[in-house]
Design a protein around this motif. Structure first.
Motif, mmCIF file in Angstrom:
data_model
loop_
_atom_site.group_PDB
_atom_site.id
_atom_site.type_symbol
_atom_site.label_atom_id
_atom_site.label_comp_id
_atom_site.label_asym_id
_atom_site.label_seq_id
_atom_site.Cartn_x
_atom_site.Cartn_y
_atom_site.Cartn_z
ATOM 1 N N ARG A 32 0.813 -1.206 0.000
ATOM 2 C CA ARG A 32 0.000 0.000 0.000
ATOM 3 C C ARG A 32 0.849 1.260 0.000
ATOM 4 N N GLN A 33 2.031 1.189 0.645
ATOM 5 C CA GLN A 33 2.835 2.398 0.769
ATOM 6 C C GLN A 33 4.292 2.033 1.037
ATOM 7 N N ALA A 34 5.194 2.762 0.387
ATOM 8 C CA ALA A 34 6.624 2.668 0.666
ATOM 9 C C ALA A 34 7.056 4.008 1.237
ATOM 10 N N VAL A 35 7.952 3.963 2.240
ATOM 11 C CA VAL A 35 8.345 5.184 2.935
ATOM 12 C C VAL A 35 9.866 5.300 2.932
ATOM 13 N N ILE A 36 10.339 6.484 2.567
ATOM 14 C CA ILE A 36 11.762 6.817 2.536
ATOM 15 C C ILE A 36 12.036 7.801 3.667
ATOM 16 N N ALA A 37 13.140 7.609 4.381
ATOM 17 C CA ALA A 37 13.582 8.581 5.390
ATOM 18 C C ALA A 37 14.646 9.458 4.745
ATOM 19 N N ALA A 38 14.515 10.770 4.949
ATOM 20 C CA ALA A 38 15.449 11.729 4.348
ATOM 21 C C ALA A 38 15.778 12.829 5.342
ATOM 22 N N VAL B 287 9.640 10.869 4.755
ATOM 23 C CA VAL B 287 9.581 11.409 6.107
ATOM 24 C C VAL B 287 10.943 11.984 6.466
ATOM 25 N N SER B 288 10.901 13.000 7.307
ATOM 26 C CA SER B 288 12.125 13.629 7.787
ATOM 27 C C SER B 288 11.953 13.904 9.277
ATOM 28 N N PRO B 289 12.954 13.554 10.072
ATOM 29 C CA PRO B 289 12.814 13.739 11.518
ATOM 30 C C PRO B 289 12.850 15.211 11.909
ATOM 31 N N THR B 290 12.057 15.528 12.915
ATOM 32 C CA THR B 290 12.069 16.873 13.495
ATOM 33 C C THR B 290 12.721 16.871 14.865
ATOM 34 N N THR B 291 12.987 15.668 15.381
ATOM 35 C CA THR B 291 13.674 15.527 16.663
ATOM 36 C C THR B 291 14.768 14.480 16.512
ATOM 37 N N GLU B 292 15.827 14.619 17.277
ATOM 38 C CA GLU B 292 16.942 13.673 17.189
ATOM 39 C C GLU B 292 16.623 12.311 17.799
ATOM 40 N N ASP B 293 15.561 12.226 18.615
ATOM 41 C CA ASP B 293 15.214 10.935 19.201
ATOM 42 C C ASP B 293 14.159 10.186 18.387
ATOM 43 N N ALA B 294 13.737 10.749 17.261
ATOM 44 C CA ALA B 294 12.771 10.061 16.392
ATOM 45 C C ALA B 294 13.431 8.823 15.799
ATOM 46 N N SER B 295 12.654 7.771 15.599
ATOM 47 C CA SER B 295 13.224 6.538 15.043
ATOM 48 C C SER B 295 13.845 6.789 13.674
ATOM 49 N N LEU C 294 18.608 7.136 10.128
ATOM 50 C CA LEU C 294 19.461 7.923 9.233
ATOM 51 C C LEU C 294 20.894 7.975 9.751
ATOM 52 N N ASN C 295 21.067 8.098 11.050
ATOM 53 C CA ASN C 295 22.417 8.096 11.638
ATOM 54 C C ASN C 295 23.098 6.752 11.450
ATOM 55 N N ARG C 296 22.375 5.661 11.680
ATOM 56 C CA ARG C 296 22.958 4.316 11.520
ATOM 57 C C ARG C 296 23.327 4.035 10.068
ATOM 58 N N GLY D 203 15.601 3.605 2.946
ATOM 59 C CA GLY D 203 14.269 3.058 3.131
ATOM 60 C C GLY D 203 13.913 3.064 4.610
ATOM 61 N N TYR D 204 12.649 3.331 4.907
ATOM 62 C CA TYR D 204 12.231 3.451 6.304
ATOM 63 C C TYR D 204 11.124 2.465 6.662
ATOM 64 N N MET D 205 10.127 2.331 5.778
ATOM 65 C CA MET D 205 8.977 1.504 6.118
ATOM 66 C C MET D 205 8.310 1.000 4.845
ATOM 67 N N VAL D 206 7.741 -0.199 4.936
ATOM 68 C CA VAL D 206 6.829 -0.696 3.910
ATOM 69 C C VAL D 206 5.527 -1.043 4.604
ATOM 70 N N MET D 207 4.445 -0.685 3.946
ATOM 71 C CA MET D 207 3.121 -0.865 4.548
ATOM 72 C C MET D 207 2.294 -1.771 3.640
ATOM 73 N N PHE D 208 1.818 -2.860 4.212
ATOM 74 C CA PHE D 208 1.036 -3.831 3.464
ATOM 75 C C PHE D 208 -0.416 -3.805 3.905
ATOM 76 N N GLN D 209 -1.303 -3.840 2.938
ATOM 77 C CA GLN D 209 -2.732 -3.976 3.201
ATOM 78 C C GLN D 209 -3.060 -5.457 3.122
ATOM 79 N N VAL D 210 -3.667 -5.976 4.172
ATOM 80 C CA VAL D 210 -3.959 -7.409 4.247
ATOM 81 C C VAL D 210 -5.466 -7.636 4.307
ATOM 82 N N PRO D 211 -5.925 -8.758 3.759
ATOM 83 C CA PRO D 211 -7.367 -9.025 3.783
ATOM 84 C C PRO D 211 -7.889 -9.414 5.162
ATOM 85 N N ASP D 212 -7.029 -10.011 6.000
ATOM 86 C CA ASP D 212 -7.453 -10.454 7.330
ATOM 87 C C ASP D 212 -6.444 -9.946 8.354
#
Length: 133
Positions: free
Chosen positions: A6-12, A57-65, A70-72, A78-87
């Protein structure tokens, strides 16, 4: 409906620069900015690509995941993949059977969703959800 991406998420680090580059190079429409991601220490831009989404997505705080990732990784990644599931409940039970921890869950009138711990997945955050309708 089968399980689908459903969605792919990039951290920048620089949201505006990455959004401009994606917008121009992929000829995408104007993105949606969701103020609700502030609860995760983020700002974002979401592009619709048919019935699938590409989010930056871009962090606004240094403690954000996303900031920690990004530091690691040493830069945008890549940050997240979101899957839509039927059940939803069956998918959640399978994750629990594999001892995969949840780092976030929400159950709204129109959406049930969990985010699975990236250390248990071996990479990015994986989300499973079922929107209604």
């Amino acid at each position: 409906m089968p399980t689908r991406l459903r969605q792919a998420v990039i951290a920048a680090r620089d949201l505006d620069a990455v959004v401009a580059a994606l917008h121009d190079s992929l000829d995408l429409g104007e993105p949606f900015n969701d103020p609700a991601v502030a609860m995760f220490g983020l700002r974002n831009a979401v592009f619709a690509i048919g019935d699938t989404f590409l989010e930056v997505v871009s962090p606004t705080t240094e403690d954000a995941s996303a900031a920690r990732l990004l530091n690691r990784r040493g830069g945008d990644c890549g940050y997240m993949v979101m899957f839509q599931v039927p059940d939803f409940e069956a998918a959640r039970a399978r994750a629990h059977e594999q001892s995969i921890r949840e780092v976030f869950d929400v159950d709204l009138d129109d959406m049930s969703e969990i985010h699975l711990h990236p250390a248990d997945i071996g990479g990015a955050i994986v989300a499973i959800s079922t929107p209604t309708p």
